[in-house]
Design an enzyme around this catalytic site. Structure first.
Site: not given
Ligand code: SAH
Length: 215
Positions: A32, A58-60
């Site tokens: 990530r 950027i999503s959790q």
């Protein structure tokens, strides 16, 4: 890859109820850190959304994990993602599916994500730039469709492009404080709908692009 930090994140995802080993393995296989810009790299393994360019996020990780788990992706499936963003969710899907089609309205985000995935050795993702709420009619039907921006209403074009037996995962809600992820399953006899969890996504923006994004 920061393995101890990744292990901590995976433990946190398990504690939060993620149990699909294939999903956890996919998250464990994608660095990530590569999807966020330098100032945020050290926070890449925190269970939190982080900023990317063009005011997007950027999503959790927990949201990525839960939505991916709910999508029940199999290795022979053709998956459509709306909202490429950093390309992180596409990379996770690419580990689980045969092929991933992903649409982003900001061309620079799409190009950057495409370059990064090639760099990471991920070759089964196809990129397009445009309004993803219209889907990708030329490639329909899809076994699975995931929307990673919040739609005001259930996107009918995407439901139409779902194969029978297919699953659509989409955050729905006009108000950012009251969005929920919906799962829509297309069966022979119609649509089945259930609600998964509350979320906070950037909006799915339909129609024309601002000049800024056209470079
Ligand atoms: N899946 C991404 C999260 C992206 S945030 C990731 O893993 O990083 C949502 C993204 O959806 C943003 O990049 C935004 O530009 C994009 N988006 C919003 N409306 C869109 C639309 N109508 N068509 C395609 N992309 C859209």
């Amino acid at each position: 890859m920061n393995v101890p930090a990744l292990q901590r994140l995976l433990a946190e995802l398990r504690q939060s109820g993620i149990s699909d080993e294939n999903v956890l393995a996919a998250i464990g296989a994608v660095d990530r850190e590569r999807f966020v810009s330098a100032p945020f790299a050290e926070r890449a393994w925190e269970n939190t959304a982080l900023p990317i360019s063009f005011g997007q996020t950027i999503s959790q990780p927990l949201v990525v994990a839960a939505m991916t788990e709910a999508l029940r992706v199999g290795p022979r499936m053709k998956v459509l993602e709306i909202g490429t963003g950093s390309g992180y969710q596409a990379a996770i899907l690419a580990k689980l599916a045969r092929r991933v089609y992903t649409i982003e309205r900001f061309k620079p985000l799409s190009k950057e994500a495409e370059k990064l995935l090639i760099d990471l050795g991920i070759y089964n993702v196809v990129f397009d730039v445009g309004d993803g709420s219209k889907g990708w009619p030329g490639q329909a039907p899809f076994d699975r469709i995931i929307v990673t921006a919040a739609a005001e209403e259930r996107p009918q074009a995407l439901i139409d492009q779902l194969a029978v037996g297919g699953i659509l995962i989409v955050p729905v809600g006009r108000d950012p404080t009251s969005q929920v992820v919906e799962r829509i399953v297309k069966t022979d006899s119609g649509l089945q709908r259930d609600t998964l969890m509350p979320v906070r996504f950037v909006p799915l923006v339909t129609g024309a692009l601002p000049v800024l994004g056209q470079g």
